[in-house]
Design an enzyme around this catalytic site. Structure first.
Site, mmCIF file in Angstrom:
data_model
loop_
_atom_site.group_PDB
_atom_site.id
_atom_site.type_symbol
_atom_site.label_atom_id
_atom_site.label_comp_id
_atom_site.label_asym_id
_atom_site.label_seq_id
_atom_site.Cartn_x
_atom_site.Cartn_y
_atom_site.Cartn_z
ATOM 1 N N GLU A 65 0.863 -1.185 0.000
ATOM 2 C CA GLU A 65 0.000 0.000 0.000
ATOM 3 C C GLU A 65 0.904 1.242 0.000
ATOM 4 O O GLU A 65 1.910 1.286 0.685
ATOM 5 C CB GLU A 65 -0.866 0.002 1.276
ATOM 6 C CG GLU A 65 -1.817 1.195 1.341
ATOM 7 C CD GLU A 65 -2.661 1.242 2.637
ATOM 8 O OE1 GLU A 65 -2.221 0.718 3.676
ATOM 9 O OE2 GLU A 65 -3.761 1.826 2.585
ATOM 10 N N LYS A 138 -9.756 1.601 -2.473
ATOM 11 C CA LYS A 138 -9.965 1.167 -1.080
ATOM 12 C C LYS A 138 -11.387 1.495 -0.628
ATOM 13 O O LYS A 138 -11.836 2.641 -0.750
ATOM 14 C CB LYS A 138 -8.940 1.866 -0.191
ATOM 15 C CG LYS A 138 -8.880 1.386 1.237
ATOM 16 C CD LYS A 138 -7.705 2.091 1.956
ATOM 17 C CE LYS A 138 -7.485 1.590 3.358
ATOM 18 N NZ LYS A 138 -6.289 2.236 3.963
ATOM 19 N N CYS A 179 -5.477 -2.922 2.667
ATOM 20 C CA CYS A 179 -5.237 -2.741 4.103
ATOM 21 C C CYS A 179 -6.488 -2.854 4.967
ATOM 22 O O CYS A 179 -6.931 -3.947 5.260
ATOM 23 C CB CYS A 179 -4.510 -1.427 4.345
ATOM 24 S SG CYS A 179 -3.648 -1.473 5.935
HETATM 25 N N1 LIG Z 1 -3.523 1.735 6.140
HETATM 26 C C1 LIG Z 1 -4.500 1.172 6.814
HETATM 27 O O1 LIG Z 1 -5.610 0.981 6.327
HETATM 28 C C2 LIG Z 1 -4.158 0.759 8.221
HETATM 29 C C3 LIG Z 1 -5.150 -0.217 8.794
HETATM 30 C C4 LIG Z 1 -4.791 -0.644 10.148
HETATM 31 O O2 LIG Z 1 -3.694 -0.418 10.661
HETATM 32 C C5 LIG Z 1 -5.794 -1.372 10.906
HETATM 33 O O3 LIG Z 1 -5.508 -1.678 12.063
HETATM 34 O O4 LIG Z 1 -6.885 -1.673 10.382
#
Ligand SMILES: NC(=O)CCC(=O)C(=O)O
Length: 307
Positions: A65, A138, A179
């Site tokens: 990412e 996303k 993510c």
């Molecule tokens: N970049 C993100 O989306 C981080 C997501 C994350 O750390 C989580 O705990 O969920």
């Protein structure tokens, strides 16, 4: 594209086992890259890592990412690219070029995408011919406030995507999430029910949630759905105020870790053998054991289409 998949598969019974693609075994390369403030250098570094992974036999390469941009809200617009204007989109062009040059499939991590006045956190998937196969924006933006620990509000700058992304490639049917998308089991279930073999999550968990949850959630997504899951993070120490957990990982359909790493810059090369999906589904036929008579997973596309 995902939306057409949604109607195409809407009438399928829940949790059908996927048909295996022609190629059963192949190597995946997870390029855990260091990210600096210099975008040109980030692109050159990513190109080299992809070429090296291909030399080591990877037919599929996954990037992290935000690999062209230090991970912080105020950087996203500075590093953003308009993918409709490819000449002004060096990250996009590099991925297109190198996938064609190496004859590999690339899940291009994510970079900030500028589309009109909107910013998205977007992952582009390229085929072996260097053509864009699909892009995933996303869906679940990372807004978190853990007092004394981490405060991040991605929704201050970015807009969430509005579609699911299932990509048919030479290396099987791949579902994409970015993510925080990994936290939502419904997305992975939706993909698995539509015959996805592998879910790729470019991601950058932080130090607090990373230690407790990064491994747990990806193993859960794989074990619940009996599919492969691949995650790819930037390396820690990458520029920016956000401390990254790292630990890019490949998980198998039993929730087993096939390969992983620490937080430093490296490329994980590991083998995916899709026949293991079939084996695990024979060992433990979850898709037949589900109690559809008691509870049912109904996705929004099915509800909308009134089926
Ligand atoms: N970049 C993100 O989306 C981080 C997501 C994350 O750390 C989580 O705990 O969920």
């Amino acid at each position: 594209m995902a939306q057409s998949h949604a109607s195409e598969y809407a009438s399928l019974p829940h949790s059908v086992p996927p048909a295996l693609p022609k190629i059963e075994k192949f190597k995946v390369g997870l390029c855990q890259l260091s990210v600096s403030y210099d975008k040109e250098k980030n692109i050159a570094r990513a190109r080299k890592a992809i070429q090296n992974a291909a030399k080591r036999g990877a037919q599929l390469v996954v990037l992290p990412e935000m690999w062209n941009c230090p991970l912080s809200d105020d950087n996203f617009s500075k590093y953003a690219e308009d993918f409709d204007n490819v000449d002004a989109s060096p990250s996009f062009s590099m991925l297109a070029e190198v996938s064609h040059e190496q004859g590999i499939t690339i899940v291009g991590g994510s970079v900030p995408e500028q589309c009109g006045d909107k910013l998205y956190n977007t992952s582009c998937v390229f085929g072996t011919d260097g053509k864009l196969k699909d892009k995933h924006r996303k869906l679940h933006l990372f807004d978190a406030n853990i007092p004394g620990d981490i405060s991040f509000k991605e929704s201050d700058t970015s807009t969430p995507g509005d579609k699911l992304t299932i990509v048919d490639t030479d290396l099987g049917r791949i579902g994409i999430g970015i993510c925080h998308d990994m936290r939502f089991p419904e997305l992975a279930m939706f993909y698995a029910q539509r015959g996805v073999h592998l879910i790729c999550y470019p991601g950058a968990f932080n130090m607090s949630t990373g230690e407790h949850l990064w491994e747990l959630v990806q193993r859960a997504r794989a074990a619940d759905n009996q599919v492969f899951v691949a995650t790819c993070s930037p390396a820690r120490g990458s520029s920016g105020c956000y401390m990254i957990w790292g630990h890019s990982t490949l998980v198998g359909p039993f929730g087993e870790i096939i390969a992983t790493t620490g937080h430093e810059e490296t490329t994980v090369i590991a083998e995916i053998d899709y026949s293991i999906i079939q084996l695990r589904r024979e060992n433990l036929p979850l898709y037949r054991q589900r109690r559809g008579d008691i509870y049912q997973f109904v996705d929004a596309h099915v509800l909308k289409s009134g089926q």
